[in-house]
Design a protein around this motif. Structure first.
Motif, short mmCIF file in Angstrom:
data_model
loop_
_atom_site.label_atom_id
_atom_site.label_comp_id
_atom_site.label_asym_id
_atom_site.label_seq_id
_atom_site.Cartn_x
_atom_site.Cartn_y
_atom_site.Cartn_z
N LEU A 1 0.83 -1.21 0.00
CA LEU A 1 0.00 0.00 0.00
C LEU A 1 0.86 1.25 0.00
CD1 LEU A 1 -2.78 -1.06 2.53
CD2 LEU A 1 -3.15 -0.47 0.13
N ASN A 2 1.90 1.24 0.80
CA ASN A 2 2.77 2.41 0.91
C ASN A 2 3.49 2.70 -0.39
OD1 ASN A 2 4.24 4.52 2.10
ND2 ASN A 2 5.87 3.15 2.77
N SER A 3 3.89 1.64 -1.11
CA SER A 3 4.67 1.84 -2.34
C SER A 3 3.80 1.96 -3.58
CB SER A 3 5.65 0.67 -2.52
OG SER A 3 4.96 -0.57 -2.60
N ASN A 4 2.58 1.45 -3.57
CA ASN A 4 1.77 1.42 -4.79
C ASN A 4 0.83 2.60 -4.95
OD1 ASN A 4 2.99 -1.12 -4.90
ND2 ASN A 4 1.24 -2.05 -5.89
N ILE A 5 0.24 3.07 -3.86
CA ILE A 5 -0.63 4.24 -3.97
C ILE A 5 0.24 5.49 -3.89
CG2 ILE A 5 -2.59 5.50 -3.01
CD1 ILE A 5 -3.58 2.99 -1.78
N GLY A 6 0.09 6.38 -4.86
CA GLY A 6 0.91 7.57 -4.84
C GLY A 6 0.21 8.75 -5.45
N PHE A 7 0.95 9.85 -5.49
CA PHE A 7 0.39 11.09 -6.03
C PHE A 7 0.13 10.98 -7.53
CE2 PHE A 7 4.97 11.30 -5.36
CZ PHE A 7 5.45 11.50 -6.64
N GLN A 8 0.69 9.93 -8.19
CA GLN A 8 0.36 9.73 -9.60
C GLN A 8 -1.12 9.46 -9.80
OE1 GLN A 8 2.78 8.23 -7.93
NE2 GLN A 8 4.68 8.18 -9.10
N ALA A 9 -1.76 8.82 -8.81
CA ALA A 9 -3.19 8.53 -8.92
C ALA A 9 -4.02 9.81 -8.95
CB ALA A 9 -3.63 7.64 -7.76
N LEU A 10 -3.50 10.90 -8.42
CA LEU A 10 -4.23 12.17 -8.42
C LEU A 10 -4.34 12.76 -9.83
CD1 LEU A 10 -2.67 13.83 -5.24
CD2 LEU A 10 -4.78 12.51 -5.40
N MET A 11 -3.57 12.20 -10.78
CA MET A 11 -3.62 12.66 -12.17
C MET A 11 -4.68 11.93 -12.99
SD MET A 11 -1.26 15.02 -12.49
CE MET A 11 -0.99 15.05 -14.26
N LEU A 12 -5.30 10.89 -12.45
CA LEU A 12 -6.22 10.07 -13.23
C LEU A 12 -7.41 10.83 -13.82
CD1 LEU A 12 -6.18 6.79 -11.10
CD2 LEU A 12 -5.30 7.10 -13.42
N PRO A 13 -8.02 11.80 -13.10
CA PRO A 13 -9.10 12.56 -13.74
C PRO A 13 -8.67 13.28 -15.01
CG PRO A 13 -9.13 12.88 -11.37
CD PRO A 13 -7.88 12.15 -11.68
N GLY B 1 -2.79 17.40 -11.13
CA GLY B 1 -4.16 16.92 -11.05
C GLY B 1 -4.93 17.45 -9.86
N LEU B 2 -5.47 16.54 -9.05
CA LEU B 2 -6.31 16.92 -7.91
C LEU B 2 -5.52 17.69 -6.85
CD1 LEU B 2 -8.51 13.72 -7.38
CD2 LEU B 2 -9.16 15.89 -8.42
N LEU B 3 -4.22 17.46 -6.76
CA LEU B 3 -3.43 18.18 -5.76
C LEU B 3 -3.44 19.67 -6.03
CD1 LEU B 3 -1.60 17.72 -3.30
CD2 LEU B 3 0.35 17.58 -4.85
N THR B 4 -3.61 20.06 -7.29
CA THR B 4 -3.72 21.47 -7.66
C THR B 4 -5.17 21.91 -7.78
OG1 THR B 4 -1.62 21.35 -8.86
CG2 THR B 4 -3.07 23.19 -9.38
N ALA B 5 -6.03 21.03 -8.33
CA ALA B 5 -7.44 21.39 -8.60
C ALA B 5 -8.21 21.69 -7.33
CB ALA B 5 -8.12 20.27 -9.37
N PHE B 6 -8.03 20.89 -6.29
CA PHE B 6 -8.84 21.06 -5.09
C PHE B 6 -8.62 22.42 -4.42
CE2 PHE B 6 -9.71 20.49 -0.55
CZ PHE B 6 -11.04 20.11 -0.61
N PRO B 7 -7.37 22.81 -4.12
CA PRO B 7 -7.20 24.16 -3.53
C PRO B 7 -7.53 25.28 -4.51
CG PRO B 7 -5.06 23.15 -3.97
CD PRO B 7 -6.08 22.09 -4.20
N GLN B 8 -7.39 25.04 -5.80
CA GLN B 8 -7.67 26.09 -6.78
C GLN B 8 -9.15 26.42 -6.84
OE1 GLN B 8 -6.01 25.41 -10.72
NE2 GLN B 8 -7.70 26.49 -11.70
N PHE B 9 -10.03 25.42 -6.77
CA PHE B 9 -11.47 25.65 -6.92
C PHE B 9 -12.21 25.73 -5.58
CE2 PHE B 9 -10.40 23.59 -11.02
CZ PHE B 9 -10.83 24.60 -11.87
#
Length: 505
Positions: free
Chosen positions: A86-98, A349-357
């Motif tokens: 879990l620690n190695s597989n889930i990452g900030f890359q997943a925040l780009m999926l949208p 992705g979401l790391l930028t979108a959420f605080p932006q909107f």
């Protein structure tokens, strides 16, 4: 003569370590020392290094394994394995999926995500089987398994750079992301409600990178991978938490005005441009799944004997972890695309979108808590990805000295690695912009292609049977996917350019 004698002794020590360690490759030379030798010389080394009996082999095997951080402790269990995965597989890359969904749309985005998820899960189970593919032998390192399957030279050519980059390069990415998030956290904490700052001096990007690196190296003083189970648990909880918070809060706060779900593909663009954009979107999905270069290493922390192998607890750990990964990845993609549509920013992705909107709708505490979780996950993942590098450094020492690496030298190795990754992060802060290019060359073959070819070479299914054809086709598709993703990434860089801000993080 003295020089030749020294080289012969060095090669003998290398052969002894790998011949009787958990990775018995066809011509086992250290991955950090590539030596071209004559067949006659190799034959003489092999004849001198072979054990006279199975008992002698086992006697020499265990002390060598106990000297290296990946296999120093084999008291893990299925839950520890799940924490590491879990620690190695889930990452900030997943925040780009949208962002991928904004190009592919609802249907094709969901189809591609499902195919990638099933494909990489299948190759993980292949690696689990290959870990103990031959009775009495364990392959606890991806590179050694590649050498066993493809031969010494081809195995190194195919796997050495991808494995080393995915370890060291990922740590550099964690420094860039973690240090950048620390800077955002400081800005939020220092900002008053009226928009003014508190007047405190804000460290620059280099200083934040240094702070993150110092914390990471401090945690890295834990001796081996198994001892980092608690660290991986913290990282797993942090990653699951911030992924869940991002998509759930995005849905709760509502969609911004003017959200559209039309594809970002422009009808007036040429066919080549459209194909390139589609391939880049597929690349985002494919690269969201990572960690295959650590699966064998994680399984190497599990106990194994003549009665019970490490396969069953590893399967349970993978099953537990991937149920949770699916519960994070699919909602992130679907809910994130629903919340922002084609307004999703291409930067993080979401790391930028959420605080932006939703900056005005979320309290400073909530936003700060999310950033803290991202930082904790980057610090924890750094440890797991750095461990193969630590192992290789100590492998070189134990091969030369034929003794366990002393604690002071182990600390020096880890300080050196931390300083090196910090230097690379400061020198190339634009490395995330090259993720699609380098990921296509490294992560895609290791994840989607090599395990299938390894299964054909070691598992030896019936030639031209269903299983044989399935793995052959799947492996070839993985290599084709790697080539087309690299080509699409090069085309995008040539078209949009690269902001090469050297030494300016």
């Amino acid at each position: 003569m003295g020089k030749v004698g020294d080289e012969s002794e060095y090669l003998r020590s290398e052969l002894a370590l790998l011949q009787f360690s958990d990775a018995n490759s066809k011509s086992p030379i250290s991955p950090l020392f590539i030596h071209i030798h004559d067949n006659d010389d190799q034959t003489s080394f092999d004849s001198e290094s072979k054990p006279s009996s199975q008992e002698q082999q086992n006697e020499q095997q265990h002390p060598k394994d106990e000297w290296l951080p990946l296999t120093e402790s084999r008291n893990g269990n299925a839950y520890y394995a799940a924490f590491h995965i879990l620690n190695s597989n889930i990452g900030f890359q997943a925040l780009m999926l949208p962002l991928a969904f904004s190009t592919l749309g609802w249907i094709w985005g969901s189809v591609c995500l499902s195919i990638a998820f099933i494909w990489q899960l299948y190759t993980i189970f292949l690696l689990i089987e290959l870990h103990e593919s031959v009775s009495g032998k364990r392959h606890s390192r991806y590179l050694f398994l590649a050498m066993s399957a493809f031969g010494e030279r081809l195995g190194k050519v195919a796997a050495l750079f991808p494995v080393m980059y995915l370890s060291g390069g990922s740590c550099v990415m964690f420094i860039i992301t973690g240090g950048g998030t620390m800077k955002l956290l400081f800005k939020i904490l220092c900002e008053n409600d009226n928009g003014t700052t508190c007047g405190a001096h804000s460290p620059n990007g280099v200083e934040w990178f240094l702070v993150f690196t110092c914390l990471a190296i401090l945690i890295a003083q834990l001796p081996n991978l198994n001892s980092m189970a608690a660290v991986s648990l913290v990282g797993a909880v942090a990653s699951i938490s911030y992924c869940t918070l991002f998509w759930s809060l995005s849905v709760k706060k509502g969609r911004p005005m003017g959200v559209s779900y039309k594809t970002t593909l422009v009808p007036q663009e040429s066919t080549l441009v459209k194909i390139s954009d589609i391939l880049n979107a597929i690349g985002i999905i494919v690269l969201a799944f990572r960690g295959h270069n650590l699966v064998l290493e994680i399984q190497g922390t599990l106990p194994s004997n003549s009665k019970e192998t490490s396969k069953e607890p590893m399967r349970r750990g993978v099953t537990i972890s991937y149920i949770l990964i699916a519960m994070c990845v699919f909602p992130l993609s679907i809910a994130g695309f629903w919340a922002y549509g084609n307004k999703i920013p291409s930067d993080r992705g979401l790391l930028t979108a959420f605080p932006q909107f939703h900056k005005q709708q979320v309290t400073k505490f909530s936003m700060g808590a999310i950033y803290v979780l991202v930082i904790l996950h980057c610090l924890s993942s750094f440890q797991v990805y750095a461990m193969p590098v630590f192992d290789n450094l100590e492998l070189r020492y134990t091969s030369l000295k034929n003794q366990k690496c002393p604690r002071w030298l182990r600390t020096c190795f880890r300080l050196f690695f931390g300083g090196f990754t910090f230097f690379i992060a400061v020198t190339f802060p634009f490395l995330p912009s090259l993720a699609a290019l380098i990921g296509g060359m490294t992560l895609v073959p290791l994840t989607y292609a090599y395990p299938c070819f390894m299964w054909l070479a070691i598992g030896k299914p019936r030639t031209k049977g269903i299983v044989w054809w399935f793995n052959l086709v799947l492996g070839c598709l993985g290599m084709v996917l790697s080539v087309v993703l690299v080509a699409a990434a090069i085309r995008t860089l040539a078209d949009k350019g690269l902001n090469a801000n050297f030494f300016k993080p």
